[in-house]
Motif scaffolding. Structure first.
Motif: not given
Length: 81
Positions: A9-11, A27-28, A33-34, A45-47
């Motif tokens: 969200e901050m990213g 984001l990276q 972490i995930r 979700d990150s991808y």
């Protein structure tokens, strides 16, 4: 773990504020972490969010790369979004 979700969200906020370096790092880091905790849904979700970041910043080949990773992993784990 909620930290990676907050980082995403901050990213997104930093990207919207044209602070792209900060956005990309968050984001990276969220993805790292995930991956470390094996959060498969979070990895997808990150991808997707990295794809959005690169698309928004007109790096279309990188965007496609991350969108494809998200799609392939979502199919593998039967995520329906």
């Amino acid at each position: 773990m909620k930290l990676p979700y907050a980082m995403v969200e901050m990213g997104i906020i930093y990207n919207n504020l044209n602070q792209r370096d900060k956005a990309k790092k968050l984001l990276q880091k969220s993805l790292q972490i995930r991956q470390k905790i094996n959060d498969t849904y979070g990895i997808v979700d990150s991808y997707e969010n990295l794809g959005n970041f690169y698309y928004d910043n007109k790096f279309y080949k990188k965007a496609i790369y991350y969108y494809e990773k998200a799609l392939n992993m979502a199919k593998r784990y039967s995520f329906n979004y």
